[in-house]
Design an enzyme around this catalytic site. Structure first.
Site, PDB file in Angstrom:
ATOM      1  N   HIS A   1      10.247 -29.012  -4.124  1.00  0.00           N
ATOM      2  CA  HIS A   1       8.979 -29.740  -4.283  1.00  0.00           C
ATOM      3  C   HIS A   1       9.237 -31.150  -4.825  1.00  0.00           C
ATOM      4  O   HIS A   1       8.688 -32.128  -4.303  1.00  0.00           O
ATOM      5  CB  HIS A   1       8.073 -28.935  -5.228  1.00  0.00           C
ATOM      6  CG  HIS A   1       6.749 -29.567  -5.528  1.00  0.00           C
ATOM      7  ND1 HIS A   1       5.547 -29.027  -5.133  1.00  0.00           N
ATOM      8  CD2 HIS A   1       6.441 -30.710  -6.195  1.00  0.00           C
ATOM      9  CE1 HIS A   1       4.553 -29.824  -5.543  1.00  0.00           C
ATOM     10  NE2 HIS A   1       5.077 -30.846  -6.198  1.00  0.00           N
ATOM     11  N   GLU A   2      10.081 -31.250  -5.859  1.00  0.00           N
ATOM     12  CA  GLU A   2      10.310 -32.564  -6.489  1.00  0.00           C
ATOM     13  C   GLU A   2      11.127 -33.479  -5.569  1.00  0.00           C
ATOM     14  O   GLU A   2      10.863 -34.683  -5.499  1.00  0.00           O
ATOM     15  CB  GLU A   2      10.998 -32.401  -7.849  1.00  0.00           C
ATOM     16  CG  GLU A   2      10.228 -31.586  -8.883  1.00  0.00           C
ATOM     17  CD  GLU A   2       8.759 -31.962  -9.012  1.00  0.00           C
ATOM     18  OE1 GLU A   2       8.415 -33.138  -8.817  1.00  0.00           O
ATOM     19  OE2 GLU A   2       7.945 -31.058  -9.278  1.00  0.00           O
TER      20      GLU A   2
ATOM     21  N   CYS B   1       0.417 -29.290  -7.666  1.00  0.00           N
ATOM     22  CA  CYS B   1       1.107 -30.543  -7.961  1.00  0.00           C
ATOM     23  C   CYS B   1       0.238 -31.368  -8.916  1.00  0.00           C
ATOM     24  O   CYS B   1      -0.973 -31.459  -8.715  1.00  0.00           O
ATOM     25  CB  CYS B   1       1.335 -31.311  -6.661  1.00  0.00           C
ATOM     26  SG  CYS B   1       2.125 -32.907  -6.896  1.00  0.00           S
ATOM     27  N   LEU B   2       0.868 -31.952  -9.929  1.00  0.00           N
ATOM     28  CA  LEU B   2       0.117 -32.770 -10.891  1.00  0.00           C
ATOM     29  C   LEU B   2      -0.535 -33.976 -10.213  1.00  0.00           C
ATOM     30  O   LEU B   2      -1.518 -34.508 -10.724  1.00  0.00           O
ATOM     31  CB  LEU B   2       1.033 -33.229 -12.026  1.00  0.00           C
ATOM     32  CG  LEU B   2       1.593 -32.113 -12.925  1.00  0.00           C
ATOM     33  CD1 LEU B   2       2.595 -32.681 -13.918  1.00  0.00           C
ATOM     34  CD2 LEU B   2       0.472 -31.380 -13.649  1.00  0.00           C
TER      35      LEU B   2
ATOM     36  N   GLN C   1       5.590 -40.117  -9.049  1.00  0.00           N
ATOM     37  CA  GLN C   1       4.351 -39.628  -9.668  1.00  0.00           C
ATOM     38  C   GLN C   1       3.940 -40.423 -10.905  1.00  0.00           C
ATOM     39  O   GLN C   1       2.789 -40.349 -11.348  1.00  0.00           O
ATOM     40  CB  GLN C   1       4.496 -38.149 -10.048  1.00  0.00           C
ATOM     41  CG  GLN C   1       4.639 -37.242  -8.847  1.00  0.00           C
ATOM     42  CD  GLN C   1       4.702 -35.796  -9.279  1.00  0.00           C
ATOM     43  OE1 GLN C   1       5.765 -35.297  -9.600  1.00  0.00           O
ATOM     44  NE2 GLN C   1       3.563 -35.134  -9.328  1.00  0.00           N
TER      45      GLN C   1
ATOM     46  N   GLY D   1       7.523 -29.642 -13.184  1.00  0.00           N
ATOM     47  CA  GLY D   1       8.376 -30.644 -12.556  1.00  0.00           C
ATOM     48  C   GLY D   1       7.629 -31.947 -12.375  1.00  0.00           C
ATOM     49  O   GLY D   1       6.398 -31.973 -12.361  1.00  0.00           O
TER      50      GLY D   1
ATOM     51  N   HIS E   1       8.986 -35.119  -3.095  1.00  0.00           N
ATOM     52  CA  HIS E   1       8.270 -36.288  -3.621  1.00  0.00           C
ATOM     53  C   HIS E   1       9.059 -37.574  -3.366  1.00  0.00           C
ATOM     54  O   HIS E   1       8.480 -38.630  -3.134  1.00  0.00           O
ATOM     55  CB  HIS E   1       8.047 -36.152  -5.133  1.00  0.00           C
ATOM     56  CG  HIS E   1       6.774 -35.436  -5.506  1.00  0.00           C
ATOM     57  ND1 HIS E   1       5.526 -35.904  -5.172  1.00  0.00           N
ATOM     58  CD2 HIS E   1       6.572 -34.288  -6.208  1.00  0.00           C
ATOM     59  CE1 HIS E   1       4.608 -35.066  -5.655  1.00  0.00           C
ATOM     60  NE2 HIS E   1       5.212 -34.078  -6.281  1.00  0.00           N
TER      61      HIS E   1
HETATM   62 NI    NI Z   1       4.313 -32.466  -7.189  1.00  0.00          NI
END
Ligand code: NI
Length: 152
Positions: free
Chosen positions: A129-130, A87-88, A50, A45, A133
């Site tokens: 999660h997304e 998380c990236l 991000q 995701g 963000h």
């Molecule tokens: Ni993330």
């Protein structure tokens, strides 16, 4: 095109993202680039902030095909599940986060149509999660060393 992913503590990750008013060519291109970026980084995701675009757009693929959602909102959530998350934008860290086990999410697709999607398990977790963000919330905000929440 693969975009650079910004990481903690970049302040853009902590801003509340703005709603997308219109599905323009720019938004369609952004969505495509976000998917490419997510796949290149081996993620499931990615949210606008991000890649430095603080707008309400998310992409997800938990192995069931790509999902692109604009202005997503959780309309209902049931159950509880505790699992490891990463998380990236927070490289090298992961930890246990309790989330709803099943969510219904409303949003707009790239054709500008209102859609509702239901996710369970990993997909439910990815949605939550997304969407976090977009509120400037990162999974590490839920980790509590006192509760033994953090994984290795
Ligand atoms: Ni993330």
């Amino acid at each position: 095109m693969v975009l650079p992913i910004i990481t903690e503590p970049n302040p853009l990750l902590r801003q509340k993202a703005k709603p997308v008013k219109k599905i323009t060519k720019r938004i369609k291109k952004l969505a495509q680039n976000m998917l490419e970026t997510m796949y290149a980084a081996d993620g499931v995701g990615l949210a606008g902030p991000q890649v430095g675009v603080v707008e309400r757009i998310i992409v997800i693929d938990v192995g069931e095909g790509p999902i692109i959602l604009i202005n997503p909102e959780i309309v209902s959530a049931v159950g509880q599940a505790r699992d490891v998350e990463g998380c990236l934008s927070v490289p090298g860290r992961n930890g246990y986060v309790t989330r709803a086990d099943k969510v219904k999410v409303a949003g707009v697709n790239l054709e500008g149509r209102q859609v509702e999607l239901v996710g369970e398990g990993l997909l439910a977790r990815a949605f939550q999660h997304e969407i976090d963000h977009l509120e400037g919330i990162l999974f590490i905000d839920y980790l509590s060393p006192a509760a033994g929440g953090e994984g290795s």
